[in-house]
Scaffold this motif. Structure first.
Motif, short mmCIF file in Angstrom:
data_model
loop_
_atom_site.label_atom_id
_atom_site.label_comp_id
_atom_site.label_asym_id
_atom_site.label_seq_id
_atom_site.Cartn_x
_atom_site.Cartn_y
_atom_site.Cartn_z
N SER A 1 -13.02 7.63 0.88
CA SER A 1 -11.72 7.18 0.43
C SER A 1 -10.63 7.99 1.50
CB SER A 1 -11.28 7.39 -0.73
OG SER A 1 -12.14 6.55 -1.85
N PHE B 1 -7.39 7.24 3.78
CA PHE B 1 -6.00 7.75 3.86
C PHE B 1 -5.75 8.27 5.09
CE2 PHE B 1 -6.69 8.07 -0.84
CZ PHE B 1 -5.71 7.30 -1.34
N THR C 1 0.92 -1.21 0.16
CA THR C 1 -0.16 0.17 -0.04
C THR C 1 0.75 1.36 -0.24
OG1 THR C 1 -1.67 -1.48 1.07
CG2 THR C 1 -1.92 1.15 1.31
N VAL D 1 -7.49 1.93 0.61
CA VAL D 1 -6.61 2.62 -0.37
C VAL D 1 -6.46 1.89 -1.49
CG1 VAL D 1 -4.42 3.39 -0.33
CG2 VAL D 1 -5.45 3.60 1.71
N LEU E 1 -4.98 13.13 -6.33
CA LEU E 1 -6.31 12.89 -5.36
C LEU E 1 -7.32 13.73 -5.88
CD1 LEU E 1 -5.31 12.26 -1.91
CD2 LEU E 1 -5.83 10.72 -3.57
N TYR F 1 -5.23 5.10 7.22
CA TYR F 1 -4.07 4.57 6.78
C TYR F 1 -2.94 5.07 7.59
CZ TYR F 1 -0.37 2.33 4.14
OH TYR F 1 0.92 1.71 3.93
N ILE G 1 1.09 4.19 -3.16
CA ILE G 1 0.84 5.68 -2.92
C ILE G 1 1.89 6.65 -2.66
CG2 ILE G 1 -1.66 5.33 -1.92
CD1 ILE G 1 -0.74 5.83 0.97
N ILE H 1 0.66 11.87 3.44
CA ILE H 1 -0.63 11.55 3.26
C ILE H 1 -1.91 11.97 3.91
CG2 ILE H 1 -0.93 9.47 4.32
CD1 ILE H 1 -1.34 9.83 0.51
N ALA I 1 -5.08 14.38 2.22
CA ALA I 1 -6.32 13.79 2.31
C ALA I 1 -7.20 15.08 2.77
CB ALA I 1 -6.22 12.93 3.02
#
Length: 204
Positions: free
Chosen positions: A89, A93, A25, A77, A37, A96, A29, A114, A118
């Motif tokens: 989503s 992120f 993952t 993700v 995004l 995550y 990304i 990230i 996001a």
């Protein structure tokens, strides 16, 4: 519900498989930017429902089944990078990022990056008040304190509390208040001041 939507959720996850999922993952990304995004195609409605359920499961798993938290967030993700984005989503992120933070300095920096993009994309593309309490709790309660000032984190957690109370997310609001108290202590704020805040939260 997720199984009816074609998603298979294991009962448990072997540590090695979990580590492999996180690594895969992270690679997927690694070079993702805020523009990527923002310009990503919108996910179809059925998959968006899957992501929504995953986001709710992730919140529960973080406290009740932490071993599954990584699987759920990686899956969110993965589906996003493969099929497009939805508002949940972006929460995925941030969740995550909670998985990756504090593993190594490099991973912590990546988690912060990230999480930041996001949050920025969520504001610009969706601007949804309903997700704000969980977003602020996830990022400023569990990620940002590694890169932002503790005072900034404390202030944003207060915003998360206020947003939660105003949108009916009282459970998330009080988790924000708990993290706010913890963060305030770490800033060196004097105990009587912290106790006044505790009393304020308890009286609501």
């Amino acid at each position: 519900v997720l199984s009816q939507l074609g998603e298979i959720i294991p009962e448990s996850l072997h540590p090695k498989k979990k580590a492999n999922m996180i690594e895969a993952t992270s690679k997927s990304i690694k070079n993702t930017s805020e523009t990527d995004l923002f310009e990503m195609k919108e996910m179809d409605e059925e998959l968006a429902i899957s992501i929504k359920f995953y986001s709710l499961m992730a919140t529960v798993a973080f406290f009740a089944r932490p071993g599954m938290f990584a699987f759920i967030t990686c899956r969110m993700v993965c589906l996003t990078m493969k099929h497009g984005i939805c508002k949940y989503s972006l929460l995925g992120f941030i969740q995550y990022a909670m998985v990756c933070v504090r593993k190594t300095e490099k991973e912590t920096e990546s988690a912060s990056r990230i999480g930041n993009i996001a949050i920025s994309c969520l504001k610009k593309r969706y601007d949804v008040a309903e997700l704000q309490p969980r977003v602020l709790l996830g990022y400023y309660g569990f990620v940002a304190f590694n890169t932002d000032t503790l005072q900034t984190c404390a202030a944003m957690l207060v915003q998360g509390f206020d947003a939660g109370m105003s949108t009916g997310e009282s459970g998330t609001a009080f988790l924000c208040s708990a993290q706010h108290m913890k963060t305030s202590l770490h800033t060196g704020e004097k105990l009587p001041s912290v106790l006044d805040k505790v009393d304020y939260y308890l009286e609501l």
